[in-house]
Design an enzyme around this catalytic site. Structure first.
Site, PDB file in Angstrom:
ATOM      1  N   ASP A  97       1.037  -1.330  -0.069  1.00 41.05           N
ATOM      2  CA  ASP A  97      -0.223   0.069  -0.081  1.00 41.05           C
ATOM      3  C   ASP A  97       0.780   1.175   0.028  1.00 41.05           C
ATOM      4  O   ASP A  97       1.389   1.570  -1.117  1.00 41.05           O
ATOM      5  CB  ASP A  97      -0.875  -0.116   1.266  1.00 41.05           C
ATOM      6  CG  ASP A  97      -1.931   1.157   1.340  1.00 41.05           C
ATOM      7  OD1 ASP A  97      -2.147   1.857   0.234  1.00 41.05           O
ATOM      8  OD2 ASP A  97      -2.480   1.251   2.266  1.00 41.05           O
ATOM      9  N   PHE A 146     -10.137   0.209  -0.474  1.00 42.57           N
ATOM     10  CA  PHE A 146      -9.772  -0.696   0.675  1.00 42.57           C
ATOM     11  C   PHE A 146     -10.498  -2.241   0.255  1.00 42.57           C
ATOM     12  O   PHE A 146     -11.708  -2.342   0.007  1.00 42.57           O
ATOM     13  CB  PHE A 146     -10.541  -0.251   1.989  1.00 42.57           C
ATOM     14  CG  PHE A 146      -9.957  -1.034   3.094  1.00 42.57           C
ATOM     15  CD1 PHE A 146      -8.675  -0.523   3.772  1.00 42.57           C
ATOM     16  CD2 PHE A 146     -10.575  -2.059   3.697  1.00 42.57           C
ATOM     17  CE1 PHE A 146      -8.175  -1.410   4.878  1.00 42.57           C
ATOM     18  CE2 PHE A 146     -10.151  -2.702   4.832  1.00 42.57           C
ATOM     19  CZ  PHE A 146      -8.867  -2.319   5.456  1.00 42.57           C
ATOM     20  N   ASP A 153      -7.858  -8.347   5.822  1.00 46.17           N
ATOM     21  CA  ASP A 153      -9.209  -8.057   6.848  1.00 46.17           C
ATOM     22  C   ASP A 153      -9.311  -6.445   7.074  1.00 46.17           C
ATOM     23  O   ASP A 153      -8.834  -5.524   6.637  1.00 46.17           O
ATOM     24  CB  ASP A 153      -8.480  -8.611   8.206  1.00 46.17           C
ATOM     25  CG  ASP A 153      -7.442  -7.576   8.609  1.00 46.17           C
ATOM     26  OD1 ASP A 153      -6.347  -7.127   7.850  1.00 46.17           O
ATOM     27  OD2 ASP A 153      -7.632  -6.906   9.794  1.00 46.17           O
TER      28      ASP A 153
END
Ligand code: IMP
Ligand code: MG
Length: 178
Positions: A97, A146, A153
């Site tokens: 990310d 996301f 998770d």
């Protein structure tokens, strides 16, 4: 939730990646170091496609996040890490990310006298990089959203999903599932 990568797409992507990895290391023994907890699915699926000598180890990296999308400070726990001295190491994570996690992990492993250290991620998120490196291997490039599933998770939920899905604003508004 909207499915971004189906089980079949992931199976094919990881299969191609296993072929690349096998080609790069030829028959040299490889130490695959998964980053807990998000990498469990990709490690499990990747190693089963590798017909070569492989060791598997894990380390834990947790970035304490105030919210789902803002990274905080990183802590590395290497208690489960096997000896990597003189070994070819491939660090495997679920997602690149901002890149802070992978960058810190590579630095840490390079300080342990491994013969070589490379990085592999299942996903790389577009336009989020804050570090001066790219992962050596990326299975899928994805848009800046996301995502959950296949190891990833949201508040420790959804890791078990066999696909990767985008968590939408409505899902986030509901809060984490029980
Ligand atoms: P980075 O240090 O910003 O590259 O973040 C890497 C870590 O943040 C990953 O190992 C994931 O645990 C987590 N992360 C980043 N983006 C997402 C996402 O979209 N869904 C779930 N976890 C994520
Ligand atoms: Mg992670």
């Amino acid at each position: 939730m909207k499915i971004l990568l189906t089980e079949e797409q992931i199976r094919q992507g990881v299969g191609h990646m296993a072929q690349n990895v096998a080609r790069i290391y030829a028959d040299r023994p490889l130490s695959i170091i998964g980053v807990l907890t998000g990498s469990i699915m990709v490690v499990a699926d990747l190693v089963r496609r590798l017909d070569m000598p492989v060791r598997i180890g894990f380390l834990r990296a947790s970035s304490y996040r105030g919210s789902a999308t803002s990274p905080g400070e990183l802590s590395i726990n290497a208690d489960l890490l096997p000896d990597v001295k003189g070994r070819d190491v491939l660090v495997v994570d679920d997602i690149f990310d901002t890149g802070h996690t992978m960058s810190a992990l590579l630095q840490r492993l390079r300080g342990m006298e491994a013969a070589s250290v490379r990085s592999l991620v299942l996903l790389r998120k577009h336009g989020r990089k804050e570090v001066n490196m790219e992962p050596d291997h990326v299975v899928f490039d994805i848009p800046d959203a996301f995502v959950v599933g296949y190891g990833l998770d949201y508040e420790d939920a959804y890791r078990h999903l066999p696909y990767v899905a985008v968590l939408e604003a409505e899902d986030l508004a509901l809060g984490p599932p029980q």
